[in-house]
Design a protein around this motif. Sequence first.
Motif, PDB file in Angstrom:
ATOM      1  N   VAL A   1       0.840  -1.191   0.000  1.00 58.71           N
ATOM      2  CA  VAL A   1       0.000   0.000   0.000  1.00 58.71           C
ATOM      3  C   VAL A   1       0.880   1.248   0.000  1.00 58.71           C
ATOM      4  CG1 VAL A   1      -1.855  -1.224   1.216  1.00 58.71           C
ATOM      5  CG2 VAL A   1      -0.232   0.150   2.535  1.00 58.71           C
ATOM      6  N   ASP A   2       0.315   2.356  -0.455  1.00 58.38           N
ATOM      7  CA  ASP A   2       1.023   3.636  -0.480  1.00 58.38           C
ATOM      8  C   ASP A   2       1.402   4.004   0.952  1.00 58.38           C
ATOM      9  OD1 ASP A   2       1.717   6.372  -0.577  1.00 58.38           O
ATOM     10  OD2 ASP A   2       0.193   6.843  -2.077  1.00 58.38           O
ATOM     11  N   VAL A   3       2.677   4.267   1.191  1.00 58.68           N
ATOM     12  CA  VAL A   3       3.151   4.594   2.532  1.00 58.68           C
ATOM     13  C   VAL A   3       2.556   5.915   3.030  1.00 58.68           C
ATOM     14  CG1 VAL A   3       5.264   5.823   1.850  1.00 58.68           C
ATOM     15  CG2 VAL A   3       5.233   4.538   3.988  1.00 58.68           C
ATOM     16  N   VAL A   4       2.125   6.773   2.127  1.00 61.53           N
ATOM     17  CA  VAL A   4       1.545   8.061   2.509  1.00 61.53           C
ATOM     18  C   VAL A   4       0.068   7.927   2.851  1.00 61.53           C
ATOM     19  CG1 VAL A   4       1.004  10.408   1.718  1.00 61.53           C
ATOM     20  CG2 VAL A   4       3.220   9.377   1.147  1.00 61.53           C
ATOM     21  N   SER A   5      -0.707   7.276   1.984  1.00 63.70           N
ATOM     22  CA  SER A   5      -2.165   7.276   2.147  1.00 63.70           C
ATOM     23  C   SER A   5      -2.775   5.944   2.558  1.00 63.70           C
ATOM     24  CB  SER A   5      -2.823   7.691   0.831  1.00 63.70           C
ATOM     25  OG  SER A   5      -2.656   6.665  -0.140  1.00 63.70           O
ATOM     26  N   GLY A   6      -2.024   4.853   2.421  1.00 61.53           N
ATOM     27  CA  GLY A   6      -2.580   3.533   2.701  1.00 61.53           C
ATOM     28  C   GLY A   6      -3.335   2.927   1.536  1.00 61.53           C
ATOM     29  N   GLN A   7      -3.367   3.595   0.394  1.00 57.26           N
ATOM     30  CA  GLN A   7      -4.069   3.096  -0.782  1.00 57.26           C
ATOM     31  C   GLN A   7      -3.443   1.790  -1.266  1.00 57.26           C
ATOM     32  OE1 GLN A   7      -3.825   5.701  -4.201  1.00 57.26           O
ATOM     33  NE2 GLN A   7      -5.543   4.677  -5.205  1.00 57.26           N
ATOM     34  N   PRO A   8      -4.248   0.740  -1.456  1.00 60.35           N
ATOM     35  CA  PRO A   8      -3.721  -0.515  -1.988  1.00 60.35           C
ATOM     36  C   PRO A   8      -3.166  -0.306  -3.400  1.00 60.35           C
ATOM     37  CG  PRO A   8      -5.874  -0.849  -1.007  1.00 60.35           C
ATOM     38  CD  PRO A   8      -5.663   0.638  -1.102  1.00 60.35           C
ATOM     39  N   LEU A   9      -1.946  -0.805  -3.639  1.00 59.41           N
ATOM     40  CA  LEU A   9      -1.273  -0.584  -4.914  1.00 59.41           C
ATOM     41  C   LEU A   9      -0.971  -1.870  -5.672  1.00 59.41           C
ATOM     42  CD1 LEU A   9       1.324   2.054  -3.666  1.00 59.41           C
ATOM     43  CD2 LEU A   9      -0.769   2.509  -4.991  1.00 59.41           C
ATOM     44  N   PHE A  10      -0.354  -2.841  -4.991  1.00 58.84           N
ATOM     45  CA  PHE A  10       0.102  -4.062  -5.651  1.00 58.84           C
ATOM     46  C   PHE A  10      -0.125  -5.260  -4.740  1.00 58.84           C
ATOM     47  CE2 PHE A  10       2.608  -0.603  -7.420  1.00 58.84           C
ATOM     48  CZ  PHE A  10       2.442  -0.812  -8.783  1.00 58.84           C
ATOM     49  N   SER A  11      -0.247  -6.433  -5.373  1.00 63.18           N
ATOM     50  CA  SER A  11      -0.400  -7.679  -4.642  1.00 63.18           C
ATOM     51  C   SER A  11       0.831  -8.549  -4.855  1.00 63.18           C
ATOM     52  CB  SER A  11      -1.643  -8.422  -5.154  1.00 63.18           C
ATOM     53  OG  SER A  11      -1.668  -9.741  -4.651  1.00 63.18           O
ATOM     54  N   SER A  12       1.184  -9.308  -3.843  1.00 56.28           N
ATOM     55  CA  SER A  12       2.304 -10.240  -3.985  1.00 56.28           C
ATOM     56  C   SER A  12       2.013 -11.292  -5.049  1.00 56.28           C
ATOM     57  CB  SER A  12       2.609 -10.917  -2.650  1.00 56.28           C
ATOM     58  OG  SER A  12       1.495 -11.679  -2.222  1.00 56.28           O
ATOM     59  N   THR A  13       0.738 -11.497  -5.381  1.00 58.53           N
ATOM     60  CA  THR A  13       0.394 -12.478  -6.420  1.00 58.53           C
ATOM     61  C   THR A  13       0.859 -12.012  -7.795  1.00 58.53           C
ATOM     62  OG1 THR A  13      -1.826 -11.537  -6.684  1.00 58.53           O
ATOM     63  CG2 THR A  13      -1.593 -13.392  -5.144  1.00 58.53           C
ATOM     64  N   ASP A  14       1.170 -10.733  -7.945  1.00 52.27           N
ATOM     65  CA  ASP A  14       1.643 -10.177  -9.212  1.00 52.27           C
ATOM     66  C   ASP A  14       3.110  -9.758  -9.140  1.00 52.27           C
ATOM     67  OD1 ASP A  14      -0.951 -10.318 -10.471  1.00 52.27           O
ATOM     68  OD2 ASP A  14      -1.532  -8.669  -9.148  1.00 52.27           O
ATOM     69  N   LYS A  15       3.797 -10.124  -8.061  1.00 54.99           N
ATOM     70  CA  LYS A  15       5.211  -9.775  -7.876  1.00 54.99           C
ATOM     71  C   LYS A  15       6.072 -10.839  -8.541  1.00 54.99           C
ATOM     72  CE  LYS A  15       8.246  -8.104  -4.182  1.00 54.99           C
ATOM     73  NZ  LYS A  15       9.418  -8.945  -4.071  1.00 54.99           N
ATOM     74  N   PHE A  16       7.198 -10.409  -9.124  1.00 53.32           N
ATOM     75  CA  PHE A  16       8.097 -11.371  -9.751  1.00 53.32           C
ATOM     76  C   PHE A  16       9.543 -10.920  -9.579  1.00 53.32           C
ATOM     77  CE2 PHE A  16       7.401  -8.230 -13.019  1.00 53.32           C
ATOM     78  CZ  PHE A  16       8.587  -8.169 -13.742  1.00 53.32           C
ATOM     79  N   GLU A  17      10.453 -11.854  -9.739  1.00 49.17           N
ATOM     80  CA  GLU A  17      11.887 -11.581  -9.640  1.00 49.17           C
ATOM     81  C   GLU A  17      12.364 -11.009 -10.968  1.00 49.17           C
ATOM     82  OE1 GLU A  17      13.794 -11.742  -6.952  1.00 49.17           O
ATOM     83  OE2 GLU A  17      12.105 -12.476  -5.782  1.00 49.17           O
ATOM     84  N   SER A  18      12.691  -9.727 -10.973  1.00 49.32           N
ATOM     85  CA  SER A  18      13.111  -9.077 -12.214  1.00 49.32           C
ATOM     86  C   SER A  18      14.630  -9.011 -12.343  1.00 49.32           C
ATOM     87  CB  SER A  18      12.542  -7.658 -12.271  1.00 49.32           C
ATOM     88  OG  SER A  18      13.142  -6.848 -11.255  1.00 49.32           O
ATOM     89  N   GLY A  19      15.339  -9.234 -11.227  1.00 55.34           N
ATOM     90  CA  GLY A  19      16.785  -9.098 -11.238  1.00 55.34           C
ATOM     91  C   GLY A  19      17.249  -7.658 -11.152  1.00 55.34           C
ATOM     92  N   SER A  20      16.306  -6.724 -11.013  1.00 58.42           N
ATOM     93  CA  SER A  20      16.642  -5.296 -11.000  1.00 58.42           C
ATOM     94  C   SER A  20      17.083  -4.798  -9.623  1.00 58.42           C
ATOM     95  CB  SER A  20      15.438  -4.472 -11.461  1.00 58.42           C
ATOM     96  OG  SER A  20      14.380  -4.546 -10.506  1.00 58.42           O
TER      97      SER A  20
END
Length: 152
Positions: free
Chosen positions: A46-65
Amino acid sequence: MSTEYRKTSEALSRLTDRQFAVTQDDATEPPFRNEYWDNHEDGIYVDVVSGQPLFSSTDKFESGSGWPSFTKPIDDAAVVNKTDRSLWMTRTEVRSSGADSHLGHLFDDGPRDAGGLRYCMNSAAMRFVPVGELEAQGYGAYLPLFRESRAS
């Protein structure tokens, strides 16, 4: 929990120096030296400022970045893309729609089978809410994301 996600002076006063620099001054934290680049827990970001949900771990991936990377936002309306011409190049900046926090950048080198996008985010712009705390922190509506992913 309120679903009006916005920037307030109180919220800004709670930010660390790095969180403020990233979200308000468009800074970038160092790769591989940030909180969530290697986080593999189930939950939402979630946004550290407002708490707005932004991303889910179900859509997270290892990019190597060295930064947390996602194939898509939790809801398309949660983020706003803007053209960024800083650093002598043109990139797509990603900001939260509610508090206008700088989150990171969007690239087209993500997993092809998931749409080909890579939302490369700064950990300092987000707070992680583990799946076991979603209900208690007012994000219970996102629990089905994890029930569905476990069932598949």
